[in-house]
Design an enzyme around this catalytic site. Structure first.
Site, PDB file in Angstrom:
ATOM      1  N   ASP A 140      -3.428  -3.742  -2.363  1.00 15.02           N
ATOM      2  CA  ASP A 140      -3.598  -3.212  -1.014  1.00 15.02           C
ATOM      3  C   ASP A 140      -3.929  -4.297   0.003  1.00 15.02           C
ATOM      4  O   ASP A 140      -3.522  -4.250   1.155  1.00 15.02           O
ATOM      5  CB  ASP A 140      -4.708  -2.157  -1.031  1.00 15.02           C
ATOM      6  CG  ASP A 140      -4.820  -1.397   0.277  1.00 15.02           C
ATOM      7  OD1 ASP A 140      -3.774  -0.922   0.763  1.00 15.02           O
ATOM      8  OD2 ASP A 140      -5.935  -1.283   0.806  1.00 15.02           O
ATOM      9  N   VAL A 152      -8.512  -4.915  -6.689  1.00 13.03           N
ATOM     10  CA  VAL A 152      -7.287  -5.662  -6.356  1.00 13.03           C
ATOM     11  C   VAL A 152      -6.031  -4.790  -6.333  1.00 13.03           C
ATOM     12  O   VAL A 152      -4.956  -5.278  -6.028  1.00 13.03           O
ATOM     13  CB  VAL A 152      -7.030  -6.882  -7.296  1.00 13.03           C
ATOM     14  CG1 VAL A 152      -8.047  -7.969  -7.082  1.00 13.03           C
ATOM     15  CG2 VAL A 152      -6.947  -6.473  -8.747  1.00 13.03           C
ATOM     16  N   GLU A 153      -6.172  -3.525  -6.635  1.00  5.40           N
ATOM     17  CA  GLU A 153      -5.001  -2.650  -6.563  1.00  5.40           C
ATOM     18  C   GLU A 153      -5.095  -1.779  -5.303  1.00  5.40           C
ATOM     19  O   GLU A 153      -4.911  -2.273  -4.202  1.00  5.40           O
ATOM     20  CB  GLU A 153      -4.840  -1.858  -7.873  1.00  5.40           C
ATOM     21  CG  GLU A 153      -4.569  -2.818  -9.050  1.00  5.40           C
ATOM     22  CD  GLU A 153      -4.326  -2.116 -10.379  1.00  5.40           C
ATOM     23  OE1 GLU A 153      -3.348  -1.357 -10.486  1.00  5.40           O
ATOM     24  OE2 GLU A 153      -5.113  -2.351 -11.321  1.00  5.40           O
ATOM     25  N   MET A 154      -5.489  -0.543  -5.429  1.00  2.00           N
ATOM     26  CA  MET A 154      -5.484   0.315  -4.250  1.00  2.00           C
ATOM     27  C   MET A 154      -6.822   0.275  -3.500  1.00  2.00           C
ATOM     28  O   MET A 154      -6.919   0.741  -2.371  1.00  2.00           O
ATOM     29  CB  MET A 154      -5.058   1.717  -4.650  1.00  2.00           C
ATOM     30  CG  MET A 154      -3.620   1.683  -5.199  1.00  2.00           C
ATOM     31  SD  MET A 154      -3.154   3.120  -6.169  1.00  2.00           S
ATOM     32  CE  MET A 154      -2.561   4.195  -4.852  1.00  2.00           C
TER      33      MET A 154
END
Lengths: 352, 352
Positions: free
Chosen positions: B108, B150-152
């Site tokens: 994201d 570190v993703e959404m």
């Protein structure tokens, strides 16, 4: 392949010069090339397998003398079974490589279990315990047969501790084994003590010597067998220090085991627990250390002969049929995995 | 082998009678024997693999239209990410076989993940999710990237539900999807809805046609590749309907992957979580369905070429080196695992 060998022999005959110097050089070259092959085999084996450690450590259950001493006594104590006919050692007999050499084992009241008792030696190195991997380590495993109705048949954990607490020496030993605990005699600590003892039951054999760098520890046939074992795909499930014990795998990828074995009961393996189609016939791929001595083989112990067991594996797991020579070589190699169990380990402790 | 073929050809030349009747009989015999080989191959394949099912059922999360509809919308909704840059579909893009064709994916806020995003197609059939198997099913998996920094990058589950509850249509859809629940808009139900949608993402390909009994569905080279695939030992990890996704396996039994790939970071696999030596370089053996389209390969996506990936597998897992011909055949076979994904599946839904 045979043609290639024949052609090479002819070439050799045609081109080998017949004076002594040339013969010497030729022999040197042969020795060199043989040595290279030997070194490559050893290096490959060192990559795929590992020397067995001295102990199977567990950060959640430190191996102390007091715990191991208590654990061994509990392991041999038939008072952990309802009628007193059964200790851990009854089915996992330390004098016979941690097994009872029976297809399946009679329990405290004489009834038979449904799956073969696997060896306790090196079991602490496995990723999971039981044929379907339902216990995560030897500590968890150790507590389960005690209260299993067809095994040691104790009604519940409390009854076990109640019975043990009447024995003065046990109170003392639990206190010594778990010195920081207020109430050391618990079922959880019983599991920990037996587990700690089992974590010391690690063997060492000729193949360990070979893996440690002594290429002469295996003879020619054993090396041929090792090479066959590594090149045919056996290593997918049987690698690492224990040479197995880490994976749940379908027994019968290429052929149903029921077509090859005289199984009295068709055991669905992990499927019985999960009811997932993919878990049908899924069992733990066992460790191969001491495999020569831990017959009969497979989850139902329906195969006594190691040669037969190897051929069944080739057919069911690899979709191959090994030649007589290949089987003999692999079995010769597997026999190098037989340890000398010391008298000290085998001797039953004095019970309190 | 070549010698055998040559010798057989000579025998054929010497002994084939040259009148028409004999030739006809000879051709019939050849056709018969070819048919037998073809049938044996098909039967073997049917034993090892399975036709993909229509749906990946889960008794704990029944697949209903209302759940699947909601799940697909959530799957495409970037409001599940903190800055709104990211939906499930960003990395697991349904128009490109459920992947983004990147080594690892930006999150994201633009930072890269550490492992390659695997395809969502057929993932619901796997025994475990993620490269180290840490989620047990797609429902559990679905909730984890949403709150992964570190993703959404959503701060927590409550923030997600708070944000969604402000959107009237979502309240309605959650109520329709979970009609018996008093408070249907929960994070657990979000996971269930996305999971139910993912359970419909099952593909079907040419190999399924073959497995269903149509021997002509594969051409000669594809059949040769299938035979190589089955006889070399690939099937130990890649069997069943999904042809993988069920096992955690050491990547590098015979050779370290780091010697064969341009890995920027050496990823220890499961070891990172367990710290057990035996878990070093242990990763999930992925499904091979649609493998042609789900490049780049392996946990770090460092290999783009499927031929190269096949050779790496042969070297690391089987301790073998495939010939150019074998690789080409296996790759031809693997391409039969590419499905046609329908437009309906690929089309993004209208977001509320």
């Amino acid at each position: 392949m045979k043609h290639t060998v024949l052609i090479l022999s002819i070439f050799t005959m045609l081109f080998t010069a017949c004076n002594d110097d040339a013969r010497k050089t030729d022999n040197d070259a042969k020795a060199d090339s043989l040595k290279k092959v030997e070194t490559a085999l050893l290096e490959q084996a060192q990559k795929v397998f590992k020397v067995l450690p001295k102990l199977a450590e567990n950060t959640d259950n430190a191996i102390t003398d007091a715990k191991v001493k208590l654990g061994k006594i509990l392991y041999f104590d038939t008072r952990l079974s309802k009628e007193g006919n059964q200790s851990c050692n009854t089915c996992h007999n330390l004098t016979t490589y941690g097994v009872d050499n029976l297809p399946t084992s009679p329990g405290d009241n004489g009834g038979l279990g449904t799956r073969n008792s696997p060896t306790v030696f090196n079991a602490a190195l496995h990723r999971t315990q039981f044929w379907d991997g339902r216990a995560k380590d030897v500590e968890e495993q150790a507590g389960m047969p005690v209260t299993n109705p067809v095994e040691m048949a104790m009604p519940d954990e409390t009854s076990v501790i109640k019975r043990l607490s009447k024995i003065e020496a046990y109170n003392k030993m639990f206190a010594q084994a778990f010195p920081s605990e207020k109430n050391p005699m618990t079922y959880n600590n019983l599991k920990k003590a037996i587990g700690a003892f089992e974590r010391t039951l690690i063997t060492t054999d000729k193949f360990d010597k070979y893996l440690a760098g002594d290429a002469s520890a295996l003879n020619e046939q054993e090396k041929k067998g090792l090479n066959t074992f590594m090149s045919k795909g056996c290593t997918t499930c049987h690698s690492g220090a224990a040479m197995g014990g880490d994976l749940l795998m379908k027994f019968g990828i290429h052929k149903n085991y029921t077509e090859l074995m005289d199984s009295v009961v068709v055991d669905d393996g992990l499927f019985a627990e999960t009811k997932l189609e993919k878990d049908k016939f899924v069992f733990k791929a066992q460790s191969l250390r001491n495999v020569e001595k831990t017959w009969p083989y497979f989850h139902d112990g329906s195969v006594k002969n190691l040669k037969e067991a190897v051929q069944i594996m080739a057919k069911t797991e690899l979709g191959q049929e090994f030649s007589e020579e290949e089987i003999n070589d692999v079995v010769a190699f597997l026999k190098t995995l037989t340890a000398n169990i010391s008298e000290d380990v085998k001797t039953a402790p004095e019970l309190p």
